[in-house]
Scaffold this motif. Structure first.
Motif, PDB file in Angstrom:
ATOM      1  N   GLY A 134     -29.239 -10.999 -37.876  1.00  0.00           N
ATOM      2  CA  GLY A 134     -29.213 -12.058 -36.572  1.00  0.00           C
ATOM      3  C   GLY A 134     -29.971 -11.869 -35.338  1.00  0.00           C
ATOM      4  O   GLY A 134     -30.116 -12.562 -34.410  1.00  0.00           O
ATOM      5  N   GLY A 135     -30.815 -10.676 -35.489  1.00  0.00           N
ATOM      6  CA  GLY A 135     -31.460 -10.328 -34.459  1.00  0.00           C
ATOM      7  C   GLY A 135     -32.900 -11.017 -34.560  1.00  0.00           C
ATOM      8  O   GLY A 135     -33.029 -11.797 -35.006  1.00  0.00           O
ATOM      9  N   GLU A 136     -33.578 -10.783 -33.219  1.00  0.00           N
ATOM     10  CA  GLU A 136     -34.987 -11.260 -33.126  1.00  0.00           C
ATOM     11  C   GLU A 136     -36.235 -10.332 -33.192  1.00  0.00           C
ATOM     12  O   GLU A 136     -35.960  -9.096 -32.342  1.00  0.00           O
ATOM     13  CB  GLU A 136     -34.931 -12.061 -31.729  1.00  0.00           C
ATOM     14  N   ILE A 137     -37.156 -10.628 -33.739  1.00  0.00           N
ATOM     15  CA  ILE A 137     -38.397  -9.756 -33.861  1.00  0.00           C
ATOM     16  C   ILE A 137     -39.395 -10.357 -33.061  1.00  0.00           C
ATOM     17  O   ILE A 137     -39.703 -11.558 -33.601  1.00  0.00           O
ATOM     18  CB  ILE A 137     -38.558  -9.310 -35.190  1.00  0.00           C
ATOM     19  N   SER A 164     -41.545  -5.963 -30.375  1.00  0.00           N
ATOM     20  CA  SER A 164     -40.199  -5.959 -29.714  1.00  0.00           C
ATOM     21  C   SER A 164     -39.048  -6.359 -30.695  1.00  0.00           C
ATOM     22  O   SER A 164     -39.212  -7.015 -31.638  1.00  0.00           O
ATOM     23  CB  SER A 164     -40.029  -6.636 -28.525  1.00  0.00           C
ATOM     24  N   ASP A 165     -37.927  -5.916 -30.645  1.00  0.00           N
ATOM     25  CA  ASP A 165     -36.758  -6.130 -31.278  1.00  0.00           C
ATOM     26  C   ASP A 165     -35.503  -6.213 -30.320  1.00  0.00           C
ATOM     27  O   ASP A 165     -35.569  -5.644 -29.307  1.00  0.00           O
ATOM     28  CB  ASP A 165     -36.376  -5.074 -32.423  1.00  0.00           C
ATOM     29  N   SER A 166     -34.489  -6.935 -30.871  1.00  0.00           N
ATOM     30  CA  SER A 166     -33.107  -6.963 -30.214  1.00  0.00           C
ATOM     31  C   SER A 166     -32.172  -5.852 -31.144  1.00  0.00           C
ATOM     32  O   SER A 166     -31.088  -6.247 -31.176  1.00  0.00           O
ATOM     33  CB  SER A 166     -32.677  -8.331 -30.052  1.00  0.00           C
ATOM     34  N   GLY A 167     -32.606  -4.642 -31.444  1.00  0.00           N
ATOM     35  CA  GLY A 167     -31.920  -3.872 -32.105  1.00  0.00           C
ATOM     36  C   GLY A 167     -31.030  -2.737 -31.196  1.00  0.00           C
ATOM     37  O   GLY A 167     -30.512  -3.172 -30.359  1.00  0.00           O
ATOM     38  N   TYR A 168     -30.830  -1.572 -32.044  1.00  0.00           N
ATOM     39  CA  TYR A 168     -29.821  -0.707 -31.310  1.00  0.00           C
ATOM     40  C   TYR A 168     -30.378   0.072 -29.998  1.00  0.00           C
ATOM     41  O   TYR A 168     -29.610   0.269 -29.266  1.00  0.00           O
ATOM     42  CB  TYR A 168     -29.629   0.535 -32.511  1.00  0.00           C
ATOM     43  N   GLY A 169     -31.788   0.186 -29.945  1.00  0.00           N
ATOM     44  CA  GLY A 169     -32.396   0.673 -28.919  1.00  0.00           C
ATOM     45  C   GLY A 169     -32.307   2.326 -28.943  1.00  0.00           C
ATOM     46  O   GLY A 169     -31.537   2.740 -29.789  1.00  0.00           O
ATOM     47  N   ILE A 170     -33.310   2.872 -28.111  1.00  0.00           N
ATOM     48  CA  ILE A 170     -33.256   4.257 -28.197  1.00  0.00           C
ATOM     49  C   ILE A 170     -32.812   4.833 -26.727  1.00  0.00           C
ATOM     50  O   ILE A 170     -33.351   4.455 -25.849  1.00  0.00           O
ATOM     51  CB  ILE A 170     -34.712   4.827 -28.378  1.00  0.00           C
ATOM     52  N   VAL A 227     -30.495   1.141 -24.610  1.00  0.00           N
ATOM     53  CA  VAL A 227     -29.467   0.911 -25.719  1.00  0.00           C
ATOM     54  C   VAL A 227     -28.770  -0.282 -25.669  1.00  0.00           C
ATOM     55  O   VAL A 227     -28.307  -0.643 -24.525  1.00  0.00           O
ATOM     56  CB  VAL A 227     -28.640   2.100 -25.349  1.00  0.00           C
ATOM     57  N   GLY A 228     -28.579  -0.874 -27.012  1.00  0.00           N
ATOM     58  CA  GLY A 228     -27.922  -1.840 -27.340  1.00  0.00           C
ATOM     59  C   GLY A 228     -28.661  -3.165 -26.891  1.00  0.00           C
ATOM     60  O   GLY A 228     -28.165  -4.466 -27.115  1.00  0.00           O
ATOM     61  N   ARG A 229     -29.609  -3.120 -26.343  1.00  0.00           N
ATOM     62  CA  ARG A 229     -30.501  -4.294 -26.075  1.00  0.00           C
ATOM     63  C   ARG A 229     -32.087  -4.441 -26.694  1.00  0.00           C
ATOM     64  O   ARG A 229     -32.614  -5.478 -26.611  1.00  0.00           O
ATOM     65  CB  ARG A 229     -30.878  -4.425 -24.659  1.00  0.00           C
ATOM     66  N   GLY A 230     -32.369  -3.285 -27.521  1.00  0.00           N
ATOM     67  CA  GLY A 230     -33.469  -3.316 -28.125  1.00  0.00           C
ATOM     68  C   GLY A 230     -34.523  -2.624 -27.533  1.00  0.00           C
ATOM     69  O   GLY A 230     -34.582  -1.810 -26.333  1.00  0.00           O
ATOM     70  N   SER A 231     -35.906  -2.561 -28.165  1.00  0.00           N
ATOM     71  CA  SER A 231     -36.911  -1.724 -27.989  1.00  0.00           C
ATOM     72  C   SER A 231     -38.365  -2.529 -28.089  1.00  0.00           C
ATOM     73  O   SER A 231     -38.245  -3.613 -28.734  1.00  0.00           O
ATOM     74  CB  SER A 231     -37.089  -0.476 -28.749  1.00  0.00           C
TER      75      SER A 231
END
Length: 446
Positions: free
Chosen positions: A339-342, A358-364, A414-418
């Motif tokens: 469901g995320g965005e790349i 960019s992604d909307s994943g876990y974040g670092i 964190v929580g918003r992506g990288s």
């Protein structure tokens, strides 16, 4: 004016007044007031000139004289001069001691330190280690031209870079088997500091590490091929109860194969000083290939957006750049929940261009960002294993970009992506052909 100096000044003026009044009274008594007053005034002026002569003698004698006792402005001036001399000598002594300490520290360094005049490029000073590393000898090489003295080192063009000159690795002028790392540090308007370090052992250890990784990776290929072969020969339908074990064995063997391939790729990149072949990299087809790869990896679980606003191409290795960009895209897909965005964007950045993934994943977390491009460095070990990563993808990306004089910039929350941005300088930009641009637009709308 300090109180004691003010007191001395008023005492001197008072004494002068008393002397002149006494001279006037004496002149009136003997009937020659103006003559006596003039003689006394000349005597006072002569006495002041005599005291001024003494002060000049003290200043030019380069010796310390104890100030005379007494009151008055001249005695106060003597005391102030004496105090200034004492303080100046103390400062000079401390500066000399500091200079000796710095020179002793520089002489004790294991690196060669050479002070070079910026304009004439002549040697001003060097420490003792410069003799075994660079072949400089005191005092013969003081004020000698650096480039001429350190022949055959390629220093002329390197010194022209000034403060922008990068570290130079070159064989020692005394022993070709010794490798020196030279750094040029401007530390004043007219002086440079040339630092030469023996990096032979470090380079040997690095080469041994690369050879070890490459050899082990090559040796692992054969047993992995055998394992793959036997797993493919097994008729898994005949052993349904073993099906989960076979699937796990195949997944782990494939992961091991990918790890070996990544190790070989990284070893090859590390041993490369420059790109073997360079060409114009058409970015429109590259972006469309990355889009197809992202869609295939995602299998419909993410929204994939591709944007090309730079409308230029790059100059470099097509294969290496695609490998770097593909690594970033696969990481974005792996570490982004369904469901995320790349986002894949190729855009202008200052005087150069940048490809951003960019992604909307876990974040670092910010604490991990400085080490994220190290080999096998993992933010979350369990998550990396679940996603099938080898821990070498970003290290490969970093080395490929270094070969292209580019840099990797990572921003994450964190929580918003990288966002992973590959920045290329203007020297890597090439105008895009109209045919490539039309093809890219057609494929993007397909």
């Amino acid at each position: 004016m300090p109180p004691h100096a003010r007191t001395a000044w008023f005492r001197t003026l008072g004494l002068l007044f008393v002397v002149l009044v006494g001279a006037a009274v004496l002149g009136i008594v003997i009937g020659y007031p103006w003559q006596v007053l003039a003689i006394v005034a000349l005597g006072v002026v002569g006495w002041h000139y005599w005291r001024l002569h003494r002060v000049l003698g003290r200043l030019t004698a380069r010796q310390r004289y104890a100030p005379p006792d007494g009151i008055g402005v001249w005695n106060e001036l003597d005391r102030l001069l004496h105090r200034g001399q004492v303080e100046m000598r103390g400062r000079k002594r401390r500066l000399v001691e500091m200079l000796r300490a710095y020179r002793a520290a520089a002489a004790a360094l294991p690196d060669a330190i050479v002070v070079v005049d910026r304009n004439s490029q002549r040697i001003q000073w060097f420490n003792e280690t410069s003799t075994p590393l660079l072949g400089l000898h005191y005092p013969d090489d003081i004020d000698a031209p650096l480039v001429q003295r350190l022949q055959p080192l390629p220093l002329a063009h390197w010194l022209a870079g000034g403060r922008n000159a990068e570290a130079l690795e070159t064989p020692s002028p005394l022993n070709s088997s010794t490798t020196l790392s030279l750094r040029l540090i401007p530390y004043s308007e007219n002086l440079w500091l040339l630092v030469a370090r023996d990096v032979t052992r470090l380079l040997q250890l690095e080469q041994m590490r690369r050879d070890f990784v490459a050899n082990v990776s090559h040796e692992l290929r054969t047993p992995l091929t055998v394992i793959h072969g036997y797993l493919d020969m097994i008729e898994q339908e005949d052993l349904p109860e073993w099906q989960p074990m076979f699937n796990e064995m195949q997944r782990q063997s494939q992961r091991m194969t990918q790890l070996v391939e990544d190790l070989l790729t990284l070893s090859r990149l590390e041993s490369q000083g420059t790109l073997s072949a360079e060409e114009t990299v058409a970015m429109a087809p590259v972006l469309n290939t990355l889009r197809r790869e992202a869609i295939a990896l995602s299998q419909g679980r993410h929204r994939i957006n591709v944007e090309d606003s730079a409308t230029v191409d790059l100059f470099g290795s097509n294969k290496e750049l695609h490998s770097a960009f593909s690594n970033l895209v696969s990481n974005a897909v792996r570490y982004t929940p369904a469901g995320g965005e790349i986002g894949i964007r190729f855009l202008r950045a200052g005087r150069g261009v940048a490809l951003e993934v960019s992604d909307s994943g876990y974040g670092i977390p910010a604490a991990h960002l400085p080490r994220i491009t190290e080999r096998f460095y993992r933010v979350s070990t369990s998550r990396s294993r679940e996603s099938g990563g080898t821990g070498l993808g970003l290290a490969i990306v970093k080395h490929i970009l270094n070969l292209h004089q580019a840099r990797l910039e990572i921003t994450s929350e964190v929580g918003r992506g990288s966002t992973f941005a590959c920045h290329f300088g203007s020297e890597r930009i090439r105008p895009r052909d109209a045919g490539d641009a039309d093809t890219g637009r057609a494929e993007a709308h397909a």
